[in-house]
Structure formats: C-alpha cells, structure tokens
Design a protein around this motif. Structure first.
Motif, PDB file in Angstrom:
ATOM      1  N   ILE B 247     -24.709   9.728  42.898  1.00 48.42           N
ATOM      2  CA  ILE B 247     -23.748  10.731  43.641  1.00 48.42           C
ATOM      3  C   ILE B 247     -22.549  10.040  43.697  1.00 48.42           C
ATOM      4  N   THR B 248     -21.444  10.861  43.397  1.00 45.26           N
ATOM      5  CA  THR B 248     -20.266  10.304  43.703  1.00 45.26           C
ATOM      6  C   THR B 248     -19.562  11.436  44.077  1.00 45.26           C
ATOM      7  N   TRP B 249     -18.229  11.252  44.666  1.00 46.28           N
ATOM      8  CA  TRP B 249     -17.366  12.203  45.077  1.00 46.28           C
ATOM      9  C   TRP B 249     -17.095  13.300  44.064  1.00 46.28           C
ATOM     10  N   ASP B 250     -16.901  12.895  42.900  1.00 43.92           N
ATOM     11  CA  ASP B 250     -16.727  13.965  42.045  1.00 43.92           C
ATOM     12  C   ASP B 250     -17.883  14.887  41.747  1.00 43.92           C
ATOM     13  N   THR B 251     -19.031  14.326  41.664  1.00 36.97           N
ATOM     14  CA  THR B 251     -20.160  15.280  41.126  1.00 36.97           C
ATOM     15  C   THR B 251     -20.550  16.164  42.776  1.00 36.97           C
ATOM     16  N   LYS B 255     -19.974  20.175  42.063  1.00 37.58           N
ATOM     17  CA  LYS B 255     -21.032  21.154  42.751  1.00 37.58           C
ATOM     18  C   LYS B 255     -20.474  21.970  43.544  1.00 37.58           C
ATOM     19  N   PHE B 256     -19.720  21.487  44.648  1.00 33.43           N
ATOM     20  CA  PHE B 256     -19.147  22.392  45.698  1.00 33.43           C
ATOM     21  C   PHE B 256     -18.318  23.142  45.088  1.00 33.43           C
ATOM     22  N   LYS B 257     -17.226  22.948  44.371  1.00 31.49           N
ATOM     23  CA  LYS B 257     -16.458  23.921  43.695  1.00 31.49           C
ATOM     24  C   LYS B 257     -17.254  25.192  42.985  1.00 31.49           C
ATOM     25  N   GLU B 258     -18.506  24.842  42.405  1.00 25.91           N
ATOM     26  CA  GLU B 258     -19.270  25.571  41.731  1.00 25.91           C
ATOM     27  C   GLU B 258     -19.774  26.651  42.595  1.00 25.91           C
ATOM     28  N   VAL B 259     -20.545  25.901  43.647  1.00 26.59           N
ATOM     29  CA  VAL B 259     -21.212  27.001  44.574  1.00 26.59           C
ATOM     30  C   VAL B 259     -20.293  27.896  45.176  1.00 26.59           C
ATOM     31  N   GLU B 347      -5.624  19.205  45.459  1.00 26.56           N
ATOM     32  CA  GLU B 347      -7.072  18.902  45.165  1.00 26.56           C
ATOM     33  C   GLU B 347      -7.918  17.741  45.778  1.00 26.56           C
ATOM     34  N   ASN B 348      -7.347  16.616  45.470  1.00 25.50           N
ATOM     35  CA  ASN B 348      -8.505  15.654  45.615  1.00 25.50           C
ATOM     36  C   ASN B 348      -8.049  15.102  47.076  1.00 25.50           C
ATOM     37  N   GLU B 349      -7.308  15.881  47.796  1.00 27.82           N
ATOM     38  CA  GLU B 349      -7.274  15.079  49.184  1.00 27.82           C
ATOM     39  C   GLU B 349      -8.541  14.675  49.772  1.00 27.82           C
ATOM     40  N   THR B 350      -9.401  15.229  49.588  1.00 28.06           N
ATOM     41  CA  THR B 350     -10.492  14.876  50.395  1.00 28.06           C
ATOM     42  C   THR B 350     -11.381  13.671  49.925  1.00 28.06           C
ATOM     43  N   GLN B 351     -10.683  13.273  48.703  1.00 32.91           N
ATOM     44  CA  GLN B 351     -11.323  12.214  48.143  1.00 32.91           C
ATOM     45  C   GLN B 351     -11.036  10.783  48.913  1.00 32.91           C
ATOM     46  N   LYS B 352      -9.960  10.938  49.648  1.00 35.61           N
ATOM     47  CA  LYS B 352      -9.647   9.940  50.505  1.00 35.61           C
ATOM     48  C   LYS B 352     -10.577   9.667  51.503  1.00 35.61           C
TER      49      LYS B 352
END
Lengths: 337, 918
Positions: B247-251, B255-259, B347-352
């Motif tokens: 389980i990575t940030w990306d997955t 999934k989150f975006k999808e939901v 978009e990727n702010e939460t990756q931090k």
C-alpha cells in the motif's frame, strides 16, 4: 368700457412710480365706521367688502368702501356678486365718488385670517392693481376696548415665489424667506376732514372716561382666552398633519433612493458584464423607469401659514394675559384700599 | 439508521459467519443450498488469496460486495419461506431485483448471475407449493394472502425474462453453477474479495450492534465498540501481515479519488462510501493524506442525511464528531499542516510526509463542518419527540459537541484565526445561554460522569487499536474532556468577550442577544437592559435574519420575565406587551405554529417555519409568560382604569388586557377560573373592588409559579404589589365619596404598615393623581374637591399636543441626521430626566413625556392624572440614578414591527448612548 379705460390709465400712472414703496395707509374715519358697522352687524359670520380710494405716492388713501353681500356657495349667486360689484362701482362713479379699487376689507375671528384663500384673493387683486391692501377688522377684539384694525399686504419676495408656485425647502432657503416674511403690516393713519374733526370735538363729552375705557376694565376675558387656546390646539393639529406629510415624503424619498441605488448597482454590474462581453454598455439613467420619477415635495405654504397663525394667537394671548394681570393688580390694590 | 444496507446484515449475521467458517473447513464441496452460493465465493477466493493485486482491488471489491448483498438477501428469502411470510418475501424479492441491477452494472456483463436464477427457481417452486396447499392458504392472514397473490403476479412477469436461463438451470443445476463459478473465478483471479468483503460485513454488523447498544444504554454501546474494534483489529492484522509494503501513497490516493468521484452519483450507497473512506483513513500513508480523507469522510457523513427537513442519523453524527476530533488531533500533532478552503491545493500536496518541514495545505473548513454538525444536532432535537427517552438521550450528546467546539476554538485561536474562533464561540454560546445554573451544573456533572466512564472502558482500547491498525498513528492530543468553569456566567463571559472582540456583525449581535438572555435568566435585569440599550439592537433587528429576530424575541421575553421577578412591573410589561399585541406569541418565539384563520400559509412557508422551531428544551414556558404579562398588565391597568373611570378610553396601557377584560365582562356567568387568563381576570375583578386578598389567592393558585426558582420571594413581591395597587385603586375609586380618610382604617383594610401607606399616598399626592393633603395630627387624608376650569383643561390639551409635535419633530430631525450627536435630544433628555427624577414635581411643564397618551383631559380628573404610573416611574428614576442611565423604556421595535408606548423614550435613550459612544 370707460371703467376699464380709467383703470388702465391708473395702472399706467402706478407703474411710473414704482420706486416709492407703500408706507402708510390713510383711511377716512367714515370708512372705518362703515367697516366696523358692517363687520359687527354680521359677527360672528365673516364678511368682506370693497375698499375704494387713491394711490398717492407712498400713501394709499382709502376714501370709501362698500360691503359685499354675504357670499354663498353657489355659482349663480357668485355671478350675482360680481354683477353687484360692477353695478355698485358704476353707481358710485355716477355720484362722483372715488371708484378705483385699492383692496378689500374683511372681518375675522381672533385673527385667524392667514389662509390660502386670502393669499389667492391677494394675488387676484394684485393682477389688476399694483398696490392693494387688505384691511382686517376683528370685532371680538374690539369688544375689549381696542380698535383691532390691521392693514396687510403680501411681501414682494413671497409673491414672486407664489407665482412660481414653488414652495420647496430649497427655494425657500434660497430666498431666505421664513414664515414671518409672508405678510407685511402697514401702519394705518386715520384722516378726517376738518369739519368732521370739529364736529367730533363738539360731540365729545366732558367726562374723562369713555365707553371704551370701561370696556378695557372688563375682567371677564376667559372666553376669549379659551377660544384662543382652542384655536391654538387646532393649529397644532394642522401642524402635526403637515409634519406627517413631510415624514411620509421623506420616507418615500429614502425608499426611492434605495431603489434607485439598487437599480444602479444592478445596471452597473450588468454593464461590467456587457463590457467584458464586448457589448455596448446600457445607459445609467432610465427616465422611463418609474423609480426615477421624482416624488413631488409637499408645499411648505400651508405650514408657513399655520405658523403665522400660531404666532398671531400667541401674541394675542400674551397681550391679553398681560392686560389681565394689570387689571388684576389694579383690582387688588383697589380692594386693599 | 435502518438503511437497506444495514438491515440486510440482520440479526442472523452470526449464523452466517459460522456458515462461512464451516465451509472453509469443508473445502470447496459443492453445495446446492442457497446459502452456500454466497459463501462459495468466499471460499474460492480465500483459496487463492495469496496473489494479491492492489490495483484491481477496487472493481473487485465493489462487485463482490454486490454479490455478498445478494446472497444475504437470498438468505433472508429463505428465512421468510420457512415461516411462510409472504410480506417480507415480497420485499426481499423487490430488493433482490434492485440488487441485480447493481450487480449487472458492476460486472458490466449482460449475463444474469446464477445466484439470482437459482433464487428465482426456488421462489417458483415455493410459490407453486404454496398455491397448491389450499388449506394453508386459507389460514393466512389477509395481508399475507395479498402479498402472496402479488408475488404470484410479479414472479410470473419477472420470470418471463429469464425463462431460458431458468429452464437451463432446472435441467442441470450443478453444471451450470460450476461453469459460472469458474468464469467468475477467472475474472477474480485474486484474493481481494475476502478481505474487502469482511470489513464491510463486519462494519455492517458492528454498526448494527452499535445501534442496538445505543437504544439500550451507553454501557452497551461501549460493549459494541469493543466487539467492533476487536474484529477490526483482526482484520487489520491480516492486512498488515499480507501487504504492509504494497500500500503506497499512490494507491491510497487513487482509491480515494475514485471513491470521492463516485460521490453523489446515482447508485452510490452513502453508507458504503463512508465505510470505504473510513477504511482508507486507516491505510493513509501521510498525516496530510489522512486529514484529507477524513474531511471527505465527514462530507460523506453529511451526505447520509436524506433531506433538508430530516436530520442526520445519530450514530453517524457521533462518528462525525469523533472524526472531527481526529482531525484536530492531526492538526495539533503536525502544526505545519494548514487547513484552508480558499486555495485549491496542489494535487500531490498530501504526499509530503510527516517529516516534511514546510507548510502543507489541505482543503477543508473546520468552522463550516462544525456549524453543520451543530445544525444537525439542532435539527435532530427539532425532529425527535420531546416526550420520549430518545430526546433525553440525544440531549446527552451535547457535551460531546461542546468538547469538539471547545477544541476547534482552541485550535483556531492558536493559529490566530480569531474570526472563525468567534463563530465557533457563538455556537458554544448558543448551547449554553438558555441554561439556568441548575441545568448547567447537571450538564457539567454529566460530562464529568461520562468522562469517567469512558476512561476506564474506552481509552486504552482505542489507543491500542488505532495504534496497531492505522499507518498514521494519531495519538489523542486533543483533550476529550470538557473544561467547564464552575459558573455558566463565567463561561459566557469568556466566550462573548472573544466574540465582541473579533466576531462579525451578525455573530456579535447574536452573542449579545444570548448574553442578554443569560443575564436576564440570572435575574440581572439592569445589566441585561443596559446591554440591550447599548447595543441598539432594537433599531437594527428588523434588518436581521429571522432566526436572529426570534432570538431577539426570546431575549425580550426573558428580560420581561426577569423584570417581573425582580419586581419591576412596568418594565416587565413594557417588554412583554408587544409579544402579545399580535396574538402570535408562539410564532414570535418559534415555539409552535399558530394557525391563522384569515390567511392560509403556503406549504413552503410552513416548512420554513417548521425549520425555525426551537427544540423543546429551549422553550420559554408560554403559560408562565402569559401569566406574567397579564399580571403586569393587571397591576398597571386596574388603578389606571380606576383613575380614569370617567373616561376609560382615554388612556389605555395594555390593549390586550382591556380586550380580555371586556370579553370576560361580557360573559353572563363567570365560572371558576380554568386557564391563566381566567385566573388573571378573576384577580382583576377582585382587585377592582380593592379585595387584595382574594386577588392574590387567585393568582397564587396558578400552578405556573412552580416554574420559578425563587418562587417564595416572587410571590411575596407580588403580594406586596397587589396590596399597593389595591390601595391605589381604592383611593382612586372612592376619593369622590370621602371628605377624609383615616390612615388607621387604610392600614387595617390593606394590611400595610403606616409607613407604606404614607409613602404610597404621598407619592400619589406628589404626582397630583390624588387631590388631597395629609393632616398629620389626626392621621387623615383630606380630599380636596378640585374642579378644573375649561381654560386649564384646554391648556393641558395644548401641552399634550405640543409634546407630540415636539416628539415627532425630534424624530424627523433624527431621521435626517442619523440620530448623531445632536444636542437637542440630549437637552430634551435632561429635561425629561429632571421631570421624572422629581417624580413630576408639581407637574412641571413637561411632566414625563414618555407617557404622552394621557393628558387629554377635558374632564377635570382625567386631565390631571395624566402623569401615568408614578410608582413605576419612581422606581425607574431611582434605578436610573444609581446607574445614571435612562428609563426602562424598551419596547423593542422588533421583528414583528413592534411598537410600544414607551418607544420614544427608548429611542431617545438610544440616541443618547449613540452620541456618547460616537
């Protein structure tokens, strides 16, 4: 025809001496007696009559008068009244009396003469005669031993405004016209021919006290005061009504302004949008829109007149109250003695 | 909370579970029972669960879930068949048809699942059997019979579509099933099913239990929590062992975006979405991501609410609050995360990650969420029947919200967003302001109690479970405990000070009104009145929104009650009379809908109105309010009527009261009093005769007095007032009949002390209401027969007219200049104050202008008694001198266009203070 000729001639004469303002009204004793007689007889009904005389420089001579029949609210009779006037004038001319009109006289109750009708009549007369006065006689006051006679005319500045029929606050401020400036009172001079004066002296009794002196000492002035206060109360009501008119006016004015503002705001945003879309902006004024129709400001004339009346009543009350006190003190000292 | 999704789990989940386990043990033995069909999937999936594929999981999980749902429905149908319940069978049939649609959509194939076909076959058989059995049919209840017939029709129609498949199945049930199974397996190819099915199932189950628990008690709820957590734990453990690294940030993000994208789409189960998102929070990789997902969870939870009029399910609400607290935990733990709803974050702010140094922006609006939660709470209280236990239980959730609000406010204050903090503070104020000290204490105790209970039961567990399950560990940094000041006043003070400092206009106005209400509740009349006058709310309230106007009306009502309690009758009447002038008290206070006979309300209006209603526990008791209003009116009006007996129409203090009195006098026969109104009317009749004892007894028999905290002292005060007014009434009524009146006799008659009578009578003398004088040696009142001359009467009339004129002039000037610091009103004020201060000493030139109705007087007496209520005035002036501030003229020109007889006084008052301020 001749009549009108004569009058127009007089008018020409009058216009030539514009410069000197009216200073004194000179009334024949006979005229005064006639007025008093007429007014007293019909009191408390209000009566009017015509003043005849001459306009000489700064003096307006009133040499004769005749009463109008009591007017009734009927057109036919009104026409009769006009006929009567003409007829009367013709007759007087035939007997070689001064027959040019210089104004009119009227009786009043407790000095409540400041009405729109009076002003209208004034304006009517003014159209034909440059100098005209109104003599006002108050029989009720005369009962107290005073000769309550007053000669009035409208002030020039007021007449100007009245012709323009513009009594908005702005105009009034511009003209610097306050309620005091509507009427001008002109001093009255009584003149008698030498013969009459001589006769009067003859008539004069030896006793130093006259009837009117007794009148003056009359203690019961209460009804008079009461009437005055009643009238004052009425005036207050009138004034309140006027005030309400104004309040209503201001309310609707502010509402209208708010509407206008809102409309303008809307139009501006619309214009912005149009500008952004590259279209021609719409005009910011829309005269066809009912909200831009100015609301007429109520006339101040009525309230001015009411104020005048109030001032009049107050003066009367003041005067009478003062006199009353004097009498009371007098009585007291008499009693003490 | 009884949604489709939850109920299908039903009470037989345990059973099902064991079924599943059994099957796992048995291995893939093909069973033909309907129940087996569902579990077959599980089993097959379980067998090859090792090769997992995260990417594909999404689709699978949804699909499997559908199948799972269907299986459970089939199960239900089986149960229904067993007990021959055609009604529920019919329902289930409808449900399964719906589910079929979903399944078809998910699988994107046009092949009908054999599970469904099997179900149809089963139904058909059962139906035939039932129809054949004539005797049983006769025995059925009518509804059941009806359902049977309906079912027959439906099934016939439905089965036509699948005739072919059904026939095929009938021929060879086994092979068909096998074949389909295989195909399914091919598609599945991985484990995902079992794992993702389980959480949903468990969640469904546990939430079910949760619901039950709530109904029973809090303790039970705790128990449910335990169960739920333990199950989740198990599940999570499995997850962890299997794929912690996969389980990575990306997955998660994907999934989150999808939901989130599915939100609002037709066919997206609202509860499912919440569940999915909740699961995602556990696998979130970074705190920022977790935060982002949590925000979505809360949004999704808000979506659960079916419509504007309904309220959010309570358990969802609670979870929502918990989620908010977790959000706060995260925010506190990572101060570099900033919540903002203005900028669209990267978009990727939460990756931090957690160790990222700079600020991380996450979209969200704490205040909006909090307000929404509060609104939902309010709505739920509006909807729940106040006479049930449920309501009380619901009220107990209030501390929960208060905790949240407190924490949010603290957080906002810390990050310096004072404006938002003020908004939150207002929410807190609005929950506290109407509580008297007793209720407040009770709430505190409840908060402390539940705190303790939670501590020993919950806390350790929570930490443990969260600690082990979530990737991002969020310790409970934010206190879950309410820190209450001892005194609700102290709390109010803290909150309103904050609001006054940094709130916007509406917030401030509302806070001010709450503050006024609260002060009034605590019998601090003068403070409440001062606040009311200082704030100019009376002038501006018409321009505010309806709910604020309601709050204003409530505050006014409370101030009126307060004035009454402290014995300021005239003031109390001034506050309350307008509420009652229109006969729409209920509407004005939003405590019920009053039917108007004359104009019908549109349904739209009615709905709006219903939405404005106050919850029951916030109501001001209408009976008490009415009693207070009428008693105040009675105390003022009875002597007034006696004084103006010759000219009763001249001066009316309370029109409402007069009208009621007229109605009651018109009755040919007056029975014993029943309602508040009757009581007061009976008391009025007694008081008119000077019979204070009877008047008091009647009033005393009202049972609303038990609602008063200091009942004894209030009644004592009331008795004193009634005596006083009885004496005044007596004097007014009979002063014509007496030449002299002995003090001793009055003392005896009215049970008052010499000094009291002396002071009352002297006051009346000074105010020239009574034309008499004291004769000290003989202890007598000597009445003078005074007749006023017409001139004097006229003079009075004139002064009155003048005062009216002056008033309206002033108002016009004020309107023109915006009531600024003109010295005219000031001067007039002084004048008035002087007049009132000397209690109309010698009837000065402007004796108390605030009562300008009076002085008409063409008749002698009426002319001179215009001074109005000298007693009340005396009080007003006394109290004014102590505070150097204006009369008690609040007549609140409020929402309903109220206009009071003391309005002018208050308007002047307001302009005065405005001048001082400006």
């Amino acid at each position: 025809m001749a009549n009108s000729m004569a009058r127009s001639f007089l008018q020409v004469a009058a216009t030539e001496e514009v410069a000197s303002p009216l200073r004194v009204v000179q009334i024949e004793g006979l005229v005064i007696l006639k007025i008093i007689k007429h007014c007293k007889e019909f009191s408390p009904a209000l009566v009017t009559g015509q003043l005849l005389g001459l306009d000489v420089g700064s003096v307006l001579e009133v040499t004769n008068c005749f009463p109008f029949p009591i007017r009734e609210e009927d057109e036919e009779i009104e026409a009769d009244g006009a006929n009567y006037q003409l007829e009367m004038m013709r007759c007087l001319r035939e007997v070689n009396v001064d027959n040019n009109t210089v104004g009119w006289y009227q009786s009043t109750i407790l000095g409540s003469y400041q009405t729109v009708e009076l002003i209208e009549t004034f304006m009517n007369y003014q159209e034909n005669i440059r100098r005209c006065v109104c003599i006002i006689y108050d029989p009720s006051r005369s009962n107290q031993g005073v000769l309550a006679l007053k000669a009035l005319k409208l002030s020039d500045s007021f007449m100007e405004l009245y012709r323009a029929n513009n009594f908005t606050g702005e105009k009034l401020r511009e003209k610097n016209l306050s309620w005091v400036d509507i009427f001008e009172e002109i001093p009255i001079q009584v003149s008698n021919s030498a013969l009459i004066s001589a006769f009067m002296t003859e008539l004069e009794s030896d006793t130093p006290v006259k009837q009117c002196d007794y009148d003056r000492l009359q203690l019961s002035t209460k009804p008079y005061m009461e009437r005055n206060v009643e009238f004052l109360i009425e005036c207050m009501d009138d004034l309140s009504m006027e005030q309400q008119k104004f309040q209503f006016y201001y309310r609707s004015l502010s509402r209208q302004q708010a509407q206008q503002q809102a409309w303008l705001q809307k139009r501006r945003t619309e214009n912005m949008a149009r500008k952004a879309a590259g279209e021609e902006p719409l005009p910011e004024e829309d005269p066809s829109n009912p909200i831009f129709k100015p609301i007429p400001e109520p006339s101040r004339l009525e309230s001015f007149l009411v104020t005048n009346q109030i001032a009049n009543y107050c003066n009367q009350i003041n005067g009478v109250a003062g006199q009353n006190f004097n009498r009371l003190y007098l009585m007291k000292s008499l009693h003490d003695n | 909370m009884a949604s489709k999704f939850w109920t299908q789990g039903g009470s037989d989940t345990e059973e099902e579970e064991t079924d599943i386990e059994d099957e796992i043990e048995n291995g893939g033995a093909g069973e033909t029972t309907a129940a087996a069909a569902g579990s077959r999937y599980l089993q097959t999936n379980a067998s090859d669960s090792d090769d997992s594929d995260g990417q594909k999981r999404v689709v699978r999980s949804a699909k499997d879930k559908r199948f799972e749902e269907m299986a459970s429905t089939v199960d239900q149908m089986k149960n229904a068949m067993k007990i021959n319940d055609w009604v529920s069978l019919q329902e289930s049939f409808d449900k399964i048809n719906k589910q079929l649609e979903k399944v078809m959509r998910v699988t994107e194939s046009d092949r009908v699942p054999n599970l469904y076909i099997k179900c149809l076959v089963m139904l058909e058989d059962f139906l035939a059997e039932a129809l054949a059995n004539k005797e049983a049919k006769k025995k059925m209840s009518s509804s059941n019979h009806k359902a049977l017939n309906a079912m027959k029709q439906k099934l016939k129609k439905n089965n036509k579509q699948y005739e072919e498949l059904i026939n095929k199945y009938r021929e060879n049930p086994e092979s068909e099933e096998e074949k389909l199974e295989d195909e399914d397996e091919d598609e599945d190819e991985d484990e995902s099913g079992s794992e993702l099915e389980d959480p949903s199932q468990i969640a469904a189950e546990s939430s079910d239990e949760d619901d039950e628990g709530e109904d029973v008690d809090d303790d039970d709820a705790d128990g449910a929590w335990e169960k739920k957590l333990s199950k989740k734990e198990k599940l999570m453990d499995r997850e962890f062992k299997k794929d912690p690294s996969e389980i990575t940030w990306d997955t998660v993000n994907k999934k989150f975006k999808e939901v989130v994208a599915a939100r609002g789409r037709k066919g997206t189960g609202k509860f499912e979405q919440v569940e999915q998102l909740t699961f995602l929070t556990k696998v979130a990789k970074t705190p920022a991501q977790k935060l982002e997902i949590l925000f979505s969870v809360i949004s999704a939870q808000f979506d659960v609410n079916p419509g504007l009029s309904g309220h959010m399910p309570i358990n969802v609400w609670k979870k929502c609050v918990q989620n908010m607290l977790v959000i706060l935990d995260i925010l506190v733990q990572y101060p570099n995360i900033v919540v903002d709803d203005m900028v669209e974050p990267d978009e990727n702010e939460t990756q931090k990650g957690a160790d990222y140094d700079g600020t991380i922006r996450v979209w969200g609006n704490l205040v909006a969420f909090l307000e929404r939660i509060d609104n939902e709470f309010f709505k739920s209280l509006q909807c729940i029947d106040p006479h049930t236990r449920e309501y009380v239980e619901r009220l107990r959730d209030e501390p929960l919200f208060l905790v949240l609000a407190q924490n949010v406010q603290e957080y906002l204050e810390r990050i310096g967003d004072l404006k938002s903090a003020a908004k939150v503070a207002l929410r807190r104020v609005e929950l506290v302001y109407y509580k008297p000290q007793e209720v407040y204490d009770a709430m505190r105790q409840l908060a402390v109690l539940s705190e303790d209970g939670e501590k020993d039961g919950d806390e350790t567990k929570v930490e443990e479970t969260w600690g082990t399950s979530a990737f991002v560990v969020t310790p409970e940094l934010v206190s879950r405990k309410l820190t209450f000041p001892e005194n609700s006043r102290a709390l109010m003070d803290i909150l309103v000070t904050l609001i006054y400092k940094s709130g916007d206009e509406r917030t401030k106005a509302r806070a001010m009104l709450c503050d006024i209400y609260h002060h009034a509740l605590f019998d601090e009349f003068s403070i409440a009145r001062d606040l009311l006058l200082m704030s100019h709310l009376q002038d501006t309230i018409q321009h505010m929104d309806v709910s604020t106007q309601i709050l204003f009306n409530r505050a006014m009502a409370q101030v009126g009650l307060c004035a009454f309690r402290v014995g300021l009758i005239a003031e109390g009447h001034g506050c309350l009379s307008e509420l009652y002038s229109g006969g729409r008290v209920k509407e004005l206070l939003a405590q019920g809908v009053s039917q108007s006979r004359y104009h019908e309300k549109t349904p739209e209006q009615e709905r709006l109105e219903r939405r404005r209603q106050m919850p029951y526990h916030m109501h001001i008791n209408l009976e008490l309010l009415e009693a207070v209003h009428l008693i105040c009116a009675m105390l003022l009006e009875v002597p007034n009527m006696a004084a103006n007996s010759l000219d009763a129409k001249r001066k009316v203090i309370s029109k409402t009261f007069r009208r009621l009195l007229e109605v009651s006098e018109r009755q040919p026969f007056t029975g014993p009093p029943e309602n508040v109104r009757d009581h007061v009317m009976a008391a009025t009749r007694a008081l008119c005769k000077g019979d204070f004892q009877k008047a008091f007894d009647v009033i005393n028999s009202l049972d609303v007095w038990k609602l008063l905290r200091n009942r004894e002292s209030v009644l004592e005060m009331l008795k004193a007032k009634i005596k006083e007014e009885a004496l005044r009434t007596y004097l007014f009524t009979y002063c014509f009949s007496y030449d002299t009146l002995g003090l001793d006799q009055l003392t005896k008659m009215f049970d008052l002390s010499d000094a009291q009578i002396h002071s009352i009578v002297s006051k009346m003398l000074v105010n020239e209401e009574l034309h008499a004088s004291w004769d000290q040696p003989t202890r007598c009142i000597i009445f003078h027969d005074v007749e006023y001359s017409r001139l004097q009467a006229l003079a009075f009339q004139l002064t009155e007219k003048l005062s009216i004129l002056a008033e309206s002039n002033e108002r016009a000037v004020e309107a023109r200049f915006g009531g600024g610091g003109l010295d005219l009103p000031l001067r007039r004020r002084d004048n008035q104050e002087y007049a009132a201060g000397t209690a109309g000493g010698g009837g000065g030139r402007w004796p108390d202008l605030s009562y300008n109705q009076g002085r008409q007087g063409s008749s002698g007496r009426a002319a001179y008694t215009g001074g109005g209520r000298p007693l009340a005035l005396g009080q007003a002036s006394r109290d004014r001198s102590s505070q150097s501030r204006g009369t008690g003229g609040y007549s609140g020109r409020a929402g309903s266009g109220m206009r009071g007889y003391q309005m002018d006084a208050s308007a002047r008052m307001v302009s005065l203070s405005r001048g001082v301020r400006g």
